[in-house]
Motif scaffolding. Structure first.
Motif, mmCIF file in Angstrom:
data_model
loop_
_atom_site.group_PDB
_atom_site.id
_atom_site.type_symbol
_atom_site.label_atom_id
_atom_site.label_comp_id
_atom_site.label_asym_id
_atom_site.label_seq_id
_atom_site.Cartn_x
_atom_site.Cartn_y
_atom_site.Cartn_z
ATOM 1 N N UNK A 1 34.624 48.344 48.875
ATOM 2 C CA UNK A 1 34.552 48.076 47.445
ATOM 3 C C UNK A 1 35.087 49.266 46.656
ATOM 4 N N UNK A 2 35.275 50.387 47.333
ATOM 5 C CA UNK A 2 35.731 51.622 46.696
ATOM 6 C C UNK A 2 37.236 51.782 46.861
ATOM 7 N N UNK A 3 37.983 51.092 46.017
ATOM 8 C CA UNK A 3 39.438 51.136 46.087
ATOM 9 C C UNK A 3 40.001 50.891 44.696
ATOM 10 N N UNK A 4 41.257 51.236 44.551
ATOM 11 C CA UNK A 4 41.975 50.936 43.307
ATOM 12 C C UNK A 4 43.441 50.754 43.633
ATOM 13 N N UNK A 5 44.055 49.793 42.987
ATOM 14 C CA UNK A 5 45.497 49.596 43.050
ATOM 15 C C UNK A 5 46.016 50.019 41.681
ATOM 16 N N UNK A 6 46.935 50.989 41.670
ATOM 17 C CA UNK A 6 47.444 51.522 40.417
ATOM 18 C C UNK A 6 48.961 51.389 40.403
ATOM 19 N N UNK A 7 49.464 50.692 39.393
ATOM 20 C CA UNK A 7 50.909 50.527 39.211
ATOM 21 C C UNK A 7 51.366 51.449 38.085
#
Length: 168
Positions: A82-88
């Motif tokens: 649950x500890x994730x991020x997708x950054x564009x």
């Protein structure tokens, strides 16, 4: 830059934005905590990416129309933790906001009801570069240069940081 960022947020109201400071913090968290993952997506043309990009970023050009493989990567990352991020990011945030908006619509069309942690980097690589944050070139060497995209948008990045592909 503030006016540009405000305009982008008005144009793409469903897109979540994070600051360069937040991304910097997340990248250091993921370096020190293997349970936190950040997937960086560079939404610029190849020649822009060659000059500089944030280390670890995967180039996904603005012309991309097949979102399935990225969606599968996002699902895999989200299923791990649950500890994730997708950054564009792109130059100033318009192309990356458009990408995130399209990605969100693609996910919605799959009838996947999960909410994914997908963000646009506010101010994108121009703000990142202007703040003196770390970037790498096509050979993964540290660089302070950034491709200015074009004459008009390039005014948003410090003149001493601008580098066009013909200067490689």
């Amino acid at each position: 830059m503030f006016a540009v960022q405000s305009g982008i947020q008005l144009r793409f109201p469903s897109v979540k934005h994070i600051t360069t400071q937040q991304l910097h913090s997340w990248l250091h968290t993921s370096d020190n905590d293997p349970s936190f993952d950040v997937m960086l997506l560079d939404i610029r043309e190849e020649q822009e990416y060659q000059i500089s990009h944030i280390a670890g970023a995967v180039r996904t050009g603005p012309e991309m129309s097949d979102f399935r493989s990225i969606y599968e990567s996002i699902k895999a990352l989200a299923s791990k933790s649950e500890n994730y991020a997708i950054v564009a990011y792109c130059s100033v945030g318009y192309r990356s906001s458009a990408f995130v908006d399209k990605m969100q619509r693609y996910i919605s069309d799959t009838q996947d009801n999960k909410t994914y942690n997908i963000y646009n980097l506010e101010g994108s690589i121009f703000k990142w570069a202007n703040e003196g944050r770390s970037m790498v070139d096509r050979s993964n060497n540290i660089t302070s240069f950034v491709h200015p995209y074009n004459f008009v948008w390039g005014k948003l990045v410090s003149s001493k940081l601008r580098k066009y592909d013909n200067e490689l």
